[in-house]
Design an enzyme around this catalytic site. Structure first.
Site, mmCIF file in Angstrom:
data_model
loop_
_atom_site.group_PDB
_atom_site.id
_atom_site.type_symbol
_atom_site.label_atom_id
_atom_site.label_comp_id
_atom_site.label_asym_id
_atom_site.label_seq_id
_atom_site.Cartn_x
_atom_site.Cartn_y
_atom_site.Cartn_z
ATOM 1 N N LYS A 78 41.805 50.315 60.588
ATOM 2 C CA LYS A 78 42.759 50.624 59.528
ATOM 3 C C LYS A 78 44.201 50.660 60.059
ATOM 4 C CE LYS A 78 39.371 50.574 56.734
ATOM 5 N NZ LYS A 78 38.507 51.589 56.163
HETATM 6 C C1 LIG Z 1 37.034 51.915 55.662
HETATM 7 C C2 LIG Z 1 36.875 52.325 54.222
HETATM 8 C C3 LIG Z 1 36.336 53.577 53.861
HETATM 9 C C4 LIG Z 1 35.657 54.479 54.837
HETATM 10 O O1 LIG Z 1 36.483 54.947 55.823
HETATM 11 P P1 LIG Z 1 35.843 55.822 57.008
HETATM 12 O O2 LIG Z 1 37.036 56.466 57.633
HETATM 13 O O3 LIG Z 1 35.135 54.870 57.912
HETATM 14 O O4 LIG Z 1 34.933 56.801 56.389
HETATM 15 C C5 LIG Z 1 36.355 53.939 52.532
HETATM 16 N N1 LIG Z 1 36.843 53.117 51.590
HETATM 17 C C6 LIG Z 1 37.339 51.898 51.887
HETATM 18 C C7 LIG Z 1 37.889 51.051 50.795
HETATM 19 C C8 LIG Z 1 37.346 51.451 53.218
HETATM 20 O O5 LIG Z 1 37.791 50.218 53.500
#
Ligand SMILES: *Cc1c(COP(=O)(O)O)cnc(C)c1O
Length: 382
Positions: free
Chosen positions: A184
C-alpha cells in the site's frame, strides 16, 4: 526484452525506515508503545482526523468500526463487489449479511447511484472502496446515508494521502479504515488505522484492540503503572506493534516524495497510452485527488484476438509482473455459494472484470522500468 523480472510491487525502504526500526529495537519495547501513539497523532494531524486508532491491519480497522457501530445479526452491510474480501468477511464475523452492489465500469467506484438500489430497511452500513486511490463521491454517499439512515465506513486501503472536495479521505465518513500492508501507499509490513470524528467509536475501537482491557501493556509495565486491569468487553487482539509504527512514522515523513514518484509514473503511462487504439488509461475524475496505489488499464477486449488473462501471461513472458484488482466478490466460490448472486446483477463489475489489468507502479521504478512496461503493452496489444 528485460533481462530481469520487474515485480508487480516493491515497497520503498530507505535508511529513514531502517534507522527508525533499529532505534525502536534498541529501545527494547517492541509491542505497542510510544511510537504507536506518535504515529496515531501524526497520521491524524496529516489528514485532519479527530481520532486515529492504530491496528495491525485494515481488516481489523473495518472489523472494529463495524463492531463499534453495533453491527450484528439481522443487519445488512452494502459493499461494492469490485473490492477485496476483507470488508465482506468481517461483516460475516459479526453475524451480519454482506450485500454486494455494482460499480461504474470505467472508474471502478461505487457512487450513491450504485449503493442505493442495494439499500433496504435492514441496511446498517455501507463500505465504499476508493479503488486504485481515487476517492468515491463522498458527498453523494454521505447524503444518501443520512437520507436513508445508515452509516458509512469507507475502505481507504488504497487511498492515502488523497483529498476529496478540499478535505482528506479519512474525514468525510462516520469512520475510515486505512491499510499499511506492504503493497500500500504507506507500508508498515502489516498495519492499519481507523479514523473517526466520533469519540464513542474511537473509544470502543481502542478498547477492543487489546482484549477489552482497560489499561494497555505500555502503561501497565511502566514504573508509574499498575498491574491492575479490568476486562470491559470481549475484545480482539489487533494492536499495532512498535516496529511497524517505526516503519509507519518514517513512511509518513516521506509521503509527499512517495506520492510524487507514483504520480510521475502514472503520468508517463497515461502519456504513452493516451492514443492507444485498445488500451484505455484509468479514468481520472475532476475535483478529487489520486494517490496512484494502482494503475489499472482497461483493454478493449472486443477488438483483440486474445483475452485479458492471456495478456497478463504475455506480460510475464516479457518479464513484467501484473495483476487484477479485483475478481468481483460474487465470483468467488464462497460468496457464490453463500449468496447465490447472479453475475448479471452487476453489469459494471462484469464488464470491468473482463478488461482490467493492473500495471506495476511503485516509487522505486526507474524510467527504464516504466518504458519496458510501455513497450511490452504496445507490443502485446497490437
Ligand atoms: C489491502 C486491502 C484491504 C486489507 O488490508 P489489510 O491491511 O491487509 O487488512 C482491504 N481492502 C482493500 C480494498 C484492500 O486493497
Amino acid at each position: 526484452m528485460r533481462a530481469t523480472f520487474l515485480p508487480f510491487h516493491m515497497p520503498s525502504i530507505t535508511e529513514a525506515e531502517i534507522s527508525e526500526v533499529v532505534t525502536a529495537l534498541r529501545d527494547g519495547w517492541i509491542t505497542s508503545g510510544p511510537r504507536v501513539r506518535l504515529f496515531e497523532a501524526a497520521f491524524a494531524e496529516v489528514i485532519g482526523a479527530r481520532y486515529a486508532v492504530a491496528v495491525n491491519s485494515c481488516t481489523a480497522a473495518l472489523h472494529l468500526a463495524l463492531e463499534a457501530f453495533g453491527v450484528g445479526p439481522g443487519d445488512e452491510v452494502v459493499i461494492p463487489a469490485m473490492t477485496f474480501a476483507a470488508a465482506a468477511e468481517v461483516v460475516l464475523h459479526l453475524g451480519a449479511k454482506p450485500v454486494f452492489c455494482d460499480v461504474d465500469p470505467d472508474t471502478l467506484l461505487a457512487g450513491p447511484e450504485h449503493i442505493e438500489p442495494a439499500v433496504t430497511s435492514k441496511t446498517k452500513v455501507a463500505i465504499p472502496t476508493h479503488h486504485s486511490g481515487q476517492p468515491c463521491d463522498m458527498d453523494g454517499i454521505m447524503d444518501l446515508a443520512r437520507r436513508r439512515g445508515f452509516k458509512v465506513l469507507d475502505d481507504a486501503a488504497h487511498c492515502f494521502p488523497v483529498q476529496f472536495n478540499g478535505r482528506f479521505v479519512g474525514t468525510h465518513a462516520d469512520a475510515t479504515a486505512f491499510s499499511f500492508y506492504s503493497t500500500k501507499t504507506l507500508a508498515c509490513g502489516e498495519g492499519g488505522m481507523l479514523t473517526t470524528a466520533d469519540e464513542a467509536v474511537a473509544k470502543r475501537a481502542r478498547l477492543m484492540t487489546t482484549h477489552g482491557m482497560t489499561v494497555d501493556g505500555g502503561a501497565r509495565f511502566k514504573k508509574e503503572g499498575t498491574w491492575f486491569y479490568d476486562i470491559a468487553a470481549p475484545g480482539f487482539k489487533c494492536n499495532l506493534p512498535e516496529l511497524s509504527a517505526a516503519l509507519g512514522l518514517a513512511q509518513l515523513g516521506r509521503r509527499d516524495e512517495l506520492l510524487a514518484a507514483r504520480a510521475r509514473i502514472a503520468a508517463r503511462y497515461t502519456e504513452a497510452f493516451r492514443d492507444h487504439p485498445i488500451v484505455r488509461p484509468p479514468v481520472v475524475l475532476t475535483g478529487r485527488g489520486h494517490c496512484w496505489h494502482l494503475y489499472v488499464i482497461q483493454l478493449e477486449t472486443e477488438q483483440m484476438s486474445i483475452e485479458r488473462n492471456r495478456f497478463i501471461e504475455e506480460l510475464k513472458l516479457r518479464n513484467i509482473g501484473a495483476s487484477v484488482h479485483f475478481t468481483p466478490l460474487y465470483r468467488h466460490s464462497f460468496y457464490r455459494e453463500l449468496l447465490g448472486d447472479d453475475p448479471q446483477k452487476f453489469p459494471g463489475c462484469e464488464r470491468a472484470y473482463r478488461r482490467i489489468v493492473s500495471l506495476p507502479i511503485w516509487p522505486g521504478m526507474t524510467d527504464g522500468d516504466v518504458d519496458d512496461v510501455i513497450v511490452a503493452v504496445w507490443e502485446i496489444a497490437r
